[in-house]
Design a protein around this motif. Structure first.
Motif, PDB file in Angstrom:
ATOM      1  N   VAL A  15      -1.942  63.649 -29.604  1.00 48.33           N
ATOM      2  CA  VAL A  15      -2.823  62.837 -30.982  1.00 48.33           C
ATOM      3  C   VAL A  15      -3.696  64.080 -30.987  1.00 48.33           C
ATOM      4  CG1 VAL A  15      -4.348  61.520 -31.531  1.00 48.33           C
ATOM      5  CG2 VAL A  15      -2.320  60.607 -30.935  1.00 48.33           C
ATOM      6  N   ALA A  16      -4.531  63.889 -29.769  1.00 46.29           N
ATOM      7  CA  ALA A  16      -5.638  65.459 -29.853  1.00 46.29           C
ATOM      8  C   ALA A  16      -4.819  66.512 -30.448  1.00 46.29           C
ATOM      9  CB  ALA A  16      -5.778  65.247 -28.084  1.00 46.29           C
ATOM     10  N   ALA A  17      -4.012  67.121 -29.920  1.00 51.06           N
ATOM     11  CA  ALA A  17      -2.664  68.424 -31.350  1.00 51.06           C
ATOM     12  C   ALA A  17      -2.741  67.977 -32.224  1.00 51.06           C
ATOM     13  CB  ALA A  17      -1.877  68.594 -30.092  1.00 51.06           C
ATOM     14  N   LEU A  18      -3.122  66.977 -33.062  1.00 56.59           N
ATOM     15  CA  LEU A  18      -2.596  66.892 -34.620  1.00 56.59           C
ATOM     16  C   LEU A  18      -3.627  67.675 -35.184  1.00 56.59           C
ATOM     17  CD1 LEU A  18      -1.356  63.138 -33.997  1.00 56.59           C
ATOM     18  CD2 LEU A  18       0.223  65.753 -34.866  1.00 56.59           C
ATOM     19  N   PRO A  19      -3.699  68.253 -36.679  1.00 57.72           N
ATOM     20  CA  PRO A  19      -4.724  68.521 -36.822  1.00 57.72           C
ATOM     21  C   PRO A  19      -5.853  67.151 -38.048  1.00 57.72           C
ATOM     22  CG  PRO A  19      -2.435  68.802 -37.898  1.00 57.72           C
ATOM     23  CD  PRO A  19      -2.407  68.361 -36.847  1.00 57.72           C
ATOM     24  N   ALA A  59       1.318  57.374 -19.205  1.00 59.99           N
ATOM     25  CA  ALA A  59       2.495  57.143 -20.553  1.00 59.99           C
ATOM     26  C   ALA A  59       0.696  57.157 -22.249  1.00 59.99           C
ATOM     27  CB  ALA A  59       2.600  56.103 -21.132  1.00 59.99           C
ATOM     28  N   LEU A  60      -0.297  56.488 -21.489  1.00 59.47           N
ATOM     29  CA  LEU A  60      -1.131  56.686 -22.694  1.00 59.47           C
ATOM     30  C   LEU A  60      -1.815  57.843 -22.873  1.00 59.47           C
ATOM     31  CD1 LEU A  60      -3.389  55.008 -24.947  1.00 59.47           C
ATOM     32  CD2 LEU A  60      -4.570  53.795 -23.398  1.00 59.47           C
ATOM     33  N   GLY A  61      -2.030  58.279 -21.601  1.00 57.77           N
ATOM     34  CA  GLY A  61      -2.781  60.443 -21.108  1.00 57.77           C
ATOM     35  C   GLY A  61      -2.129  61.217 -22.364  1.00 57.77           C
ATOM     36  N   ARG A  62       0.004  60.724 -22.336  1.00 52.12           N
ATOM     37  CA  ARG A  62       0.643  62.117 -22.839  1.00 52.12           C
ATOM     38  C   ARG A  62       0.540  61.656 -24.113  1.00 52.12           C
ATOM     39  NH1 ARG A  62       4.124  61.174 -18.538  1.00 52.12           N
ATOM     40  NH2 ARG A  62       5.051  59.138 -19.614  1.00 52.12           N
TER      41      ARG A  62
END
Lengths: 332, 332
Positions: free
Chosen positions: B189-193, B181-184
């Motif tokens: 978040v990594a995909a957010l600008p 769940a944390l990985g998802r």
């Protein structure tokens, strides 16, 4: 005092090189801009160093220079305001391709990708600001052909050969006057709400965004004042700088731009953006009061107004950022 | 797995204590809120730890819980949206005294100090959102009286005494599921600008503010998704935390709130604000499409829309700020 004369001479040379009727100006627009700039610069120097100059002469000169630079500035201001607003409408419509510069003459932006409201708002602003610009253009042309302008030009020509000094000015030190100009700037900045401005998204600039009062935002006035004082400080600094007589910190003979000067310019640009956005926001609000506009037009103008007020807030944030760096290196 | 049962029991107790018809709820609104929260919490826990549970049971449970929490959330959402928009109209009119809380029921805000446009915009939003809220209230009442609700309540009651485990689940470690769940969350978040979001006044949120597309801003969707994943992570963390079996960094027995938990809550609150502002902006834009409104009303709604889109941008900035701190202490 030689520094001042040099500064005046330089401004006059600029004015002569680009002035109308003296041959070889790059374009009438460039010539008007150069004239406006040199008038502003002489006027600013007069303001700071007035006590060293012959009082009657300085008193008679300043309003004339203010009239000249004010008259010449208007046409450009309306054109820039229209460009800023049309650019914002495109940005808000997601239709400006990133990195593509907007055409300098925004008379015919492609409107296909705008909503009806945004397109109508753009057309309304275009109509109103182009009319204002045309009027300002006529006024500027009249001014440049007037006896009043020729009298100012003659006075500036006299100035180039001899600066009319006050009887007490011989051997006087101009540095305290420059320091006083910096003092006025520092005091005015200290009175600004810089803590609020330094906190991103403080929403301060849009407070009163729907206020019934149609006058310009009173909260903007202290920032406009700092903008003027910063310019006076910069001119005074240039005058001293030119003589090499005053080593300001960060100053020197090393090659490359002076970092203090660079930051002063950046702070000044932030305040220019502040003024431009403030006036653009007011123009959008003004246009929304046009009778019988469609609701979609009014809605687009509302979004545009709020957008420009946020530009105002962003400019304050940028200024605060520059200024914090500034005080480290330019403290007297 | 005992951790999960404890979590379920806790949620059920909460539900029973505040549920309708069981005596002693503080108010129907509080009861509905507690019910909605516990349904959401159970649903989230089911989602993360589903592979440890009896598959058919979990499959049948999840949509029912989603239906319940979704139905109960709507009334509150409309009320909160109206309050947010009316508060913003007052702020934009400079008429809300600083520090004075807005009344909880904003049905009768004093409108004397608003412009005609702001007052009309407020009245229009009040009408539209109060109607939506009233409908949502009826729907929620019907839901709470329905056989479908009683079936869910019965299932939750069963759950409190015995969690239906999958045959393979005995002795299985729930921690890899929580880590997944944390990985998802981390991936989303990594995909957010975040670089853009971390740069104040990036003006990203208002791009397409005048777009002809009336659908919700597509740029908001990844943030809404992160909001849900953050909640799932928080619930999973609570499940593990409750057993004391997993010492997360920053975790421990020391008194006072867990700093990692505090920051997760702050990040979640920023994303809640993001969602609320996004939906409020959409409601203002929607209201501006009402036929035959006055231009002044439309203008006020435009300013309001842009203001809420800037709240969206501010919330992203706040989330980015929390998250940068976050990753220092909650990396697995």
């Amino acid at each position: 005092m030689r520094a001042q004369a040099t500064e005046f001479l330089r401004a006059l040379r600029l004015h002569r090189e680009t002035g109308p009727g003296t041959g070889g100006p790059e374009s009438p627009v460039d010539a008007a801009r150069a004239l406006r700039r040199s008038a502003r610069r002489i006027s600013g120097t007069l303001h700071t160093f007035q006590s060293l100059l012959e009082p009657d002469w300085a008193e008679s000169m300043r309003p004339e220079l203010a009239w000249l630079s004010g008259t010449l500035a208007l046409e450009h201001a309306y054109a820039a305001r229209l460009e800023r607003l049309l650019q914002a409408l495109h940005r808000l419509s997601g239709s400006t391709p990133a990195g593509q510069a907007f055409p300098a003459r925004p008379a015919l932006p492609e409107r296909g990708s705008l909503t009806v409201g945004a397109a109508k708002a753009g057309a309304l602003l275009d109509r109103q600001l182009t009319l204002a610009r045309t009027r300002a253009h006529s006024t500027a042309l009249q001014a440049l052909g007037s006896g009043r302008f020729h009298a100012v030009a003659d006075k500036v020509a006299v100035l180039a050969s001899e600066v009319p000094l006050a009887p007490t000015a011989a051997g006087a030190d101009p540095r305290p006057l420059a320091a006083a100009a910096l003092g006025r700037l520092t005091d005015a900045v200290a009175a600004l709400p810089l803590v609020t401005a330094g906190s991103p998204y403080n929403s301060e600039a849009l407070v009163h965004g729907l206020s019934p009062d149609p006058s310009p935002h009173p909260q903007d006035a202290p920032w406009h004042q700092v903008r003027l004082l910063l310019r006076l400080h910069r001119y005074a600094r240039e005058v001293l700088h030119g003589t090499g007589g005053t080593a300001l910190p960060g100053d020197g003979r090393e090659p490359g731009p002076d970092p203090a000067e660079v930051r002063l310019l950046a702070a000044g640009e932030a305040l220019d953006r502040h003024r431009d956005a403030s006036e653009a926001a007011a123009a959008a609000a003004q246009a929304a009061r046009t009778p019988r506009i469609a609701p979609a037009t009014a809605y687009a103008l509302g979004v545009l107004h709020a957008d420009q007020r946020h530009e105002v807030e962003a400019a304050r944030y940028a200024f605060q950022h520059c200024w914090q760096k500034e005080t480290v290196t330019t403290a007297p």
